[in-house]
Design a protein around this motif. Structure first.
Motif, PDB file in Angstrom:
ATOM      1  N   GLU A  77       0.811  -1.212   0.000  1.00 29.33           N
ATOM      2  CA  GLU A  77       0.000   0.000   0.000  1.00 29.33           C
ATOM      3  C   GLU A  77       0.849   1.270   0.000  1.00 29.33           C
ATOM      4  OE1 GLU A  77      -3.670   0.200   2.367  1.00 29.33           O
ATOM      5  OE2 GLU A  77      -3.236  -1.855   2.969  1.00 29.33           O
ATOM      6  N   ASP A  78       2.043   1.203   0.586  1.00 29.44           N
ATOM      7  CA  ASP A  78       2.902   2.380   0.613  1.00 29.44           C
ATOM      8  C   ASP A  78       3.777   2.504  -0.629  1.00 29.44           C
ATOM      9  OD1 ASP A  78       4.747   0.390   0.942  1.00 29.44           O
ATOM     10  OD2 ASP A  78       5.489   1.057   2.896  1.00 29.44           O
ATOM     11  N   GLY A  79       3.602   1.601  -1.592  1.00 29.61           N
ATOM     12  CA  GLY A  79       4.335   1.675  -2.846  1.00 29.61           C
ATOM     13  C   GLY A  79       5.625   0.890  -2.891  1.00 29.61           C
ATOM     14  N   THR A  80       6.044   0.280  -1.802  1.00 28.43           N
ATOM     15  CA  THR A  80       7.267  -0.515  -1.823  1.00 28.43           C
ATOM     16  C   THR A  80       6.981  -1.881  -2.444  1.00 28.43           C
ATOM     17  OG1 THR A  80       6.843  -1.360   0.399  1.00 28.43           O
ATOM     18  CG2 THR A  80       8.190   0.621   0.220  1.00 28.43           C
ATOM     19  N   PRO A  81       7.904  -2.394  -3.268  1.00 31.37           N
ATOM     20  CA  PRO A  81       7.683  -3.705  -3.888  1.00 31.37           C
ATOM     21  C   PRO A  81       7.559  -4.805  -2.843  1.00 31.37           C
ATOM     22  CG  PRO A  81       9.423  -2.514  -5.033  1.00 31.37           C
ATOM     23  CD  PRO A  81       9.116  -1.733  -3.784  1.00 31.37           C
ATOM     24  N   LEU A  82       6.685  -5.779  -3.112  1.00 30.72           N
ATOM     25  CA  LEU A  82       6.552  -6.927  -2.223  1.00 30.72           C
ATOM     26  C   LEU A  82       7.886  -7.645  -2.104  1.00 30.72           C
ATOM     27  CD1 LEU A  82       3.479  -6.369  -2.564  1.00 30.72           C
ATOM     28  CD2 LEU A  82       3.160  -8.843  -2.785  1.00 30.72           C
ATOM     29  N   ALA A  83       8.256  -7.989  -0.885  1.00 30.40           N
ATOM     30  CA  ALA A  83       9.535  -8.666  -0.660  1.00 30.40           C
ATOM     31  C   ALA A  83       9.554 -10.018  -1.362  1.00 30.40           C
ATOM     32  CB  ALA A  83       9.780  -8.826   0.841  1.00 30.40           C
ATOM     33  N   ASP A  84       8.445 -10.757  -1.291  1.00 30.83           N
ATOM     34  CA  ASP A  84       8.334 -12.043  -1.965  1.00 30.83           C
ATOM     35  C   ASP A  84       6.947 -12.139  -2.584  1.00 30.83           C
ATOM     36  OD1 ASP A  84       8.379 -14.603  -2.916  1.00 30.83           O
ATOM     37  OD2 ASP A  84       8.595 -15.585  -0.967  1.00 30.83           O
TER      38      ASP A  84
END
Length: 493
Positions: free
Chosen positions: A328-335
């Motif tokens: 939701e904050d725009g950071t790519p999903l870690a996995d």
């Protein structure tokens, strides 16, 4: 510079006598389409923008091709648009003229525009040798207005390179050639019917047969007489599945044979329910492949023609398209392939639009600082890179009891119940859960709808207990737009 429609560059070339488009009994060869569109293009030269009254007719094809040949941006208009919305589109796009068939009756919102009637019978001598230089790849080709679900419709500026990039990526994915004959009945004011369904075959040097009005009989007729590909939306494939049924319908046998003989069946614009995938595959032995795109990005992903149709997935990113899932904050999903991982799709590549006409604020908001387009669509990612659409961030992602739940898988589970004909799922505020899952159901038998508890238990058994509907509402029909998409905001209202 490579032409956008190379087969139309030379009306006397090898493709000249080949059928380019067919609408019922009205056909145009490549030579005829080149002559008619070039004659019109000569009249359009220097125009700022033109509107096209986009009926499912050869006149619309000639008008759009003429605008492309002249390097003039075209604004396709939906003939079913209401007066207020149409007035907004005209005021926003400010076309210098409207192109229409001679017999078309235009609404008052277009009264102030110069009208140009489209002649599909222009002779090859009408242009007198006038040539049209190929415009820059970045020059606007079409301005297509969004559906306006969150405000007045916005005009997405689609450059020539985006059209070429998407169609060439699909050439690779679907092994699309000039030998293919595409059958469809999609409206020509939208990217699915116009860009994929008309410009796609014309860029390949192939043919398109438009049914005018969708029917199972028309699909069977055209696929059975040389058609190789079918493009449709889920509503159409649902009707085909209903016709196939148990094989007892009068035209079921012909439809079964026609679909089985097609090289490629493609569904798009919304998710095709797994139940309809299974019914068509069981009856014909032919699976339906899906792809994922939108007005602003054209095509993002697609199931390949040489791969296995996989119900529920829209395939991997097409050549040239970058795709990522973000929090939701725009950071790519870690996995992004982890179990339960759901994120918003962001894309970038040559398929993405230039921006919204007259809306620098909306354009800026649509992109991240590093150039990724925020689609607003939520998805999961399989370990092999295939995308599974959960739904729209605003309407299809339900946060209930600490879980992120996609409406699509619940809808598929509901459709597996024999008492459910159609289904949609939304979320509503709940003081305990945050949001509760609400199912909107069209029963197979309106006189005996399946009980609410039975449907909730069915979903719990099919997928997970926390994904069961807490409320079920019964309807006679689901509200849909012209492309067959369910209008969930109307359900909430």
């Amino acid at each position: 510079m490579t032409p956008l429609l190379p087969a139309l560059q030379d009306g006397s070339g090898p493709a000249a006598s080949r059928e380019a488009v067919r609408f019922g009994e009205h056909t145009l060869t490549y030579a005829q389409l080149a002559a008619a569109s070039d004659a019109l293009a000569a009249r359009l030269a220097g125009a700022g923008r033109v509107a096209v009254w986009a009926t499912p007719t050869p006149e619309t094809v000639v008008a759009v091709v003429a605008a492309l040949r002249a390097g003039v941006p075209a604004v396709p208009l939906n003939p079913r648009t209401g007066e207020r919305e149409l007035a907004h589109i005209v005021a926003d796009s400010a076309p210098s003229a409207v192109l229409a068939g001679a017999g078309d009756v235009l609404p008052p919102a277009l009264d102030e525009l110069d009208r140009t009637d489209v002649d599909t019978s222009a002779s090859a001598t009408a242009v007198n040798g006038v040539g049209f230089p190929e415009p820059s790849p970045e020059s606007p080709a079409l301005i297509v207005y969004t559906s306006g679900t969150t405000g007045p419709p916005k005009g997405a500026i689609l450059p020539r390179r985006a059209i070429a990039a998407s169609l060439d990526a699909l050439e690779d994915a679907w092994q699309w050639t000039g030998d293919d004959v595409l059958v469809h009945a999609l409206p020509l004011f939208h990217v699915h019917g116009l860009i994929l369904g008309v410009l796609g075959p014309l860029r390949r040097g192939g043919s398109v047969r438009h049914l005018g009005r969708f029917s199972a009989e028309g699909v069977a007729r055209e696929l059975g007489s040389g058609g190789t590909m079918l493009f449709g939306v889920p509503t159409m494939y649902h009707r085909l599945a209903e016709t196939l049924g148990d094989g007892s319908a009068p035209d079921a046998a012909g439809l079964t044979k026609a679909l089985a003989g097609a090289r490629l069946l493609v569904s798009g614009s919304a998710a095709l329910p797994v139940h309809d995938h299974e019914r068509i595959a069981a009856a014909t032995g032919r699976g339906v492949v899906e792809r994922y795109g939108m007005t602003e990005t054209l095509m993002n992903t697609g199931v390949r023609a040489d791969g296995e149709p996989r119900p529920g997935t829209v395939g991997a990113p097409l050549p040239g398209v970058e795709l990522r899932l973000v929090e939701e904050d725009g950071t790519p999903l870690a996995d992004p392939t982890a179990e339960g991982a759901v994120g918003e799709i962001q894309v970038r590549g040559p398929n993405v639009f230039t921006g919204y006409l007259n809306r620098p604020d909306a354009t800026a908001a649509a992109f991240t600082e590093d150039g990724w387009f925020r689609t607003g669509d939520m998805a999961t990612l399989d370990t092999d890179g295939c995308v599974r659409i959960v739904g729209r961030k605003a309407t299809d992602l339900i946060k209930s009891g600490g879980y992120k739940i996609g409406a699509g898988e619940i809808e598929n589970a509901l459709l597996d119940h024999p008492g459910v004909r159609e289904a949609a799922v939304t979320g509503e505020p709940d003081p305990d859960l945050g949001e509760r899952i609400v199912a909107w159901v069209v029963p197979s038998d309106p006189g005996a709808p399946p009980p609410e508890a039975e449907l909730a238990d069915h979903v719990a058994a099919q997928i997970a207990p926390h994904k069961r509907p807490r409320t079920v509402r019964y309807l006679e029909a689901l509200p849909r737009n012209d492309m067959g998409k369910i209008m969930k905001r109307s359900l909430g209202a």
